[in-house]
Scaffold this active site. Sequence first.
Site, PDB file in Angstrom:
ATOM      1  N   ASP A  74      -9.133   1.067   1.227  1.00 47.59           N
ATOM      2  CA  ASP A  74      -9.090   1.776   0.016  1.00 47.59           C
ATOM      3  C   ASP A  74     -10.510   1.505  -0.591  1.00 47.59           C
ATOM      4  OD1 ASP A  74      -6.496   2.346   0.421  1.00 47.59           O
ATOM      5  OD2 ASP A  74      -5.443   1.014  -1.298  1.00 47.59           O
ATOM      6  N   THR A 112      -2.651   6.535  -4.006  1.00 47.67           N
ATOM      7  CA  THR A 112      -1.259   7.254  -3.362  1.00 47.67           C
ATOM      8  C   THR A 112      -0.023   6.722  -4.170  1.00 47.67           C
ATOM      9  OG1 THR A 112      -1.251   5.304  -1.895  1.00 47.67           O
ATOM     10  CG2 THR A 112      -2.327   7.238  -1.302  1.00 47.67           C
ATOM     11  N   THR A 113       0.093   5.403  -4.574  1.00 38.02           N
ATOM     12  CA  THR A 113       1.302   5.099  -5.283  1.00 38.02           C
ATOM     13  C   THR A 113       1.585   5.805  -6.475  1.00 38.02           C
ATOM     14  OG1 THR A 113       0.649   2.875  -4.478  1.00 38.02           O
ATOM     15  CG2 THR A 113       2.796   3.191  -5.842  1.00 38.02           C
ATOM     16  N   ASP A 142       0.786  -1.202  -0.107  1.00 36.57           N
ATOM     17  CA  ASP A 142      -0.024   0.034  -0.061  1.00 36.57           C
ATOM     18  C   ASP A 142       0.886   1.355  -0.002  1.00 36.57           C
ATOM     19  OD1 ASP A 142      -2.579   1.447   0.230  1.00 36.57           O
ATOM     20  OD2 ASP A 142      -1.735   1.764   2.558  1.00 36.57           O
TER      21      ASP A 142
HETATM   22  P1  ADP Z   1      -2.273   3.142  -5.938  1.00 38.80           P
HETATM   23  O1  ADP Z   1      -1.834   3.097  -4.524  1.00 38.80           O
HETATM   24  O2  ADP Z   1      -1.816   4.221  -6.966  1.00 38.80           O
HETATM   25  O3  ADP Z   1      -3.639   2.941  -5.895  1.00 38.80           O
HETATM   26  P2  ADP Z   1      -2.294   0.404  -6.718  1.00 38.80           P
HETATM   27  O4  ADP Z   1      -1.103  -0.236  -6.303  1.00 38.80           O
HETATM   28  O5  ADP Z   1      -3.710   0.394  -6.078  1.00 38.80           O
HETATM   29  O6  ADP Z   1      -1.448   1.797  -6.464  1.00 38.80           O
HETATM   30  O7  ADP Z   1      -2.196   0.321  -8.092  1.00 38.80           O
HETATM   31  C1  ADP Z   1      -3.440   1.127  -9.086  1.00 38.80           C
HETATM   32  C2  ADP Z   1      -3.411   0.837 -10.431  1.00 38.80           C
HETATM   33  O8  ADP Z   1      -3.576  -0.469 -10.747  1.00 38.80           O
HETATM   34  C3  ADP Z   1      -4.235   1.736 -11.201  1.00 38.80           C
HETATM   35  O9  ADP Z   1      -3.761   2.214 -12.368  1.00 38.80           O
HETATM   36  C4  ADP Z   1      -5.178   0.497 -11.420  1.00 38.80           C
HETATM   37  O10 ADP Z   1      -5.975   1.012 -12.620  1.00 38.80           O
HETATM   38  C5  ADP Z   1      -4.412  -0.534 -11.632  1.00 38.80           C
HETATM   39  N1  ADP Z   1      -5.237  -1.789 -11.759  1.00 38.80           N
HETATM   40  C6  ADP Z   1      -5.731  -2.413 -10.747  1.00 38.80           C
HETATM   41  N2  ADP Z   1      -6.340  -3.560 -10.979  1.00 38.80           N
HETATM   42  C7  ADP Z   1      -5.938  -3.870 -12.242  1.00 38.80           C
HETATM   43  C8  ADP Z   1      -5.934  -4.947 -13.166  1.00 38.80           C
HETATM   44  N3  ADP Z   1      -6.814  -6.044 -12.897  1.00 38.80           N
HETATM   45  N4  ADP Z   1      -5.389  -5.010 -14.447  1.00 38.80           N
HETATM   46  C9  ADP Z   1      -4.774  -3.847 -14.669  1.00 38.80           C
HETATM   47  N5  ADP Z   1      -4.623  -2.498 -13.908  1.00 38.80           N
HETATM   48  C10 ADP Z   1      -4.938  -2.589 -12.700  1.00 38.80           C
HETATM   49 MG    MG Z   2      -4.901   1.456  -5.066  1.00 39.44          MG
END
Ligand code: ADP
Ligand code: MG
Length: 559
Positions: free
Chosen positions: A391, A96-97, A63
């Site tokens: 989240d 956030t990432t 996270d």
């Molecule tokens: P953040 O902290 O920014 O939310 P995450 O590790 O949750 O970071 O990653 C978010 C990213 O992962 C977003 O760009 C989202 O669209 C992408 N994402 C989530 N699920 C999938 C999936 N099944 N396939 C492709 N991308 C995905």
């Molecule tokens: Mg996320």
Amino acid sequence: MAGMGGTPVIILRDTRRESGNEAISNNIMAARAVANAVRSSMGPKGMDKLLVDSIGDVTITNDGVTILKEMDVQHPAAKMLIEAAKTQDKEVGDGTTTVAVLAGELLRKAEVLLDQKVHPTMIVQGYRMAADEAVKIAKSIAFEAQESDRALLERIARTAMTGKLADSPDSKMAGYAVDLVLNATEDYGEKRVFDMDRVNVEKKVGESTADSEIIEGVVIDKEIVHQNMPRKVTDAKVALLSCPIESKDTETKTEVQITSSDQFQMFMEHEKKRVKEAADKVIASGANVVFCQKGIDDLAQHYLAQAGVLALRRVIKKDLDKLAKATGANIVTSLDELKPSDLGSAALVEERRVGSGIMTFITGTKKSAATLLLRGGTQQVLDGLERALDDALHAVADVVEDKKLVVGGAAPEIEIALRLREYAATLKGREQLAVAKFAEAMEIVPKTLAENAGFDAIDKVVELKSRHSSNKNIGLNAYTGETVDMYELGVVEPLRVKIQAILSATDAACLILRIDDVLASTKEPPARGAGGMPPGMGGMGGMGGMPGMGMGGMPPGMF
Ligand code: ADP
Ligand code: MG
């Protein structure tokens, strides 16, 4: 000042003043190091980080904001990036990432412009124009989402949790997240408003994550304070106290000089009377259930028990707030102020055994309340579950409030990159260069998703871009590497998260670009724990899991 081998490095004290380009490029380097540190955790296939704090406690997470919060970073520019991610977390609860990674990339692209002698102010101006335009583009490609479309809301929850849970009870959890949000959402004028204070999540070690369940009402992780109190009260009149129930004299810590046993006896009698008075005030209010944030004197417990009052002590403030919302009670700060009209109501308050512990359940409250009781093998599993759920809750709430979503898998970032390039071409001045760089920077999102999933980043970005001419929802399926319609795949996210991520990242990057002078302050730095070792950093550097964070490109004195 020592090197990066896990030894402390403190800057800004007794260092020389940095100014001009040197200051800017040092700041960029520090901020980018932070971005690189979280980059590999982004997306469903993102890796976990093992965080070790100064007392050796361990957190395993991917996270973004958790990692960033735990990083003990000293460099002010690096801190700005962390602040931006925290803002994102606070405002919208997800993405956030993305903020950190995007801000890092905006800075990397800015460096190229700086090398070409584009003035930082010009870059900032161009970036701001680009961000405004990007927000417009994001809005234009958004979908409508209705609260009644439960399946869609569950998909929002699932996307937010993707990759955050080791074993995957995602679908059940997604359903719970939607239940909790809908339960805590109300009409407020024309709007639907979600109130996080009305979402209750309790964790209890034991059983497995699949045994987590939703309970109608509020659950408090505390036992009833006295064994002679009722274990169960129906038709509860609930008092919420933020003051202790004890003798006023002990409360104010008056000093009493006692020289004889008679005096001692008298003092004890007096104390007893005062304690009884305190308990009587509670009883007189008509309360038969008391939640007290502070202590309850042993004798007061006895009097309350005699009067058939059920009481809990040392209930945390957060739980009192929840009880206030659910039961309609006012939190009272002094026993003298407790009136019948301050009491709330619940159909039933009772103690129940959960796993190896005892918890108190408040059900049939005035305002409907729901509590998700999370179960899991270890505290770490529970904490991870809670972070993922958090989240999901925010993501669902964002969509319920705004009724807008975008697809995931970097489809919006690709579309924004493409359209920003067109927009850049319409501009005349040097901002054009900055807008074009901003467009390039957006591609860090698909690149990172592809890289983290083990695919070739360049190939995937090229494929995504070319397929966007016919379908703007084409994104990367991080599991298969295929470029597919993300809406059909069911990978959807709140529009608000996307917009806020762009704005937060732009703000952080611009803030850092505008600083061309770093001055050492003469203030003493605060004392550092455990020999000044930055805990998160030391642990993570040691794991070798942090690209760009460890020994590599960082000059000493950066953190
Ligand atoms: P953040 O902290 O920014 O939310 P995450 O590790 O949750 O970071 O990653 C978010 C990213 O992962 C977003 O760009 C989202 O669209 C992408 N994402 C989530 N699920 C999938 C999936 N099944 N396939 C492709 N991308 C995905
Ligand atoms: Mg996320």
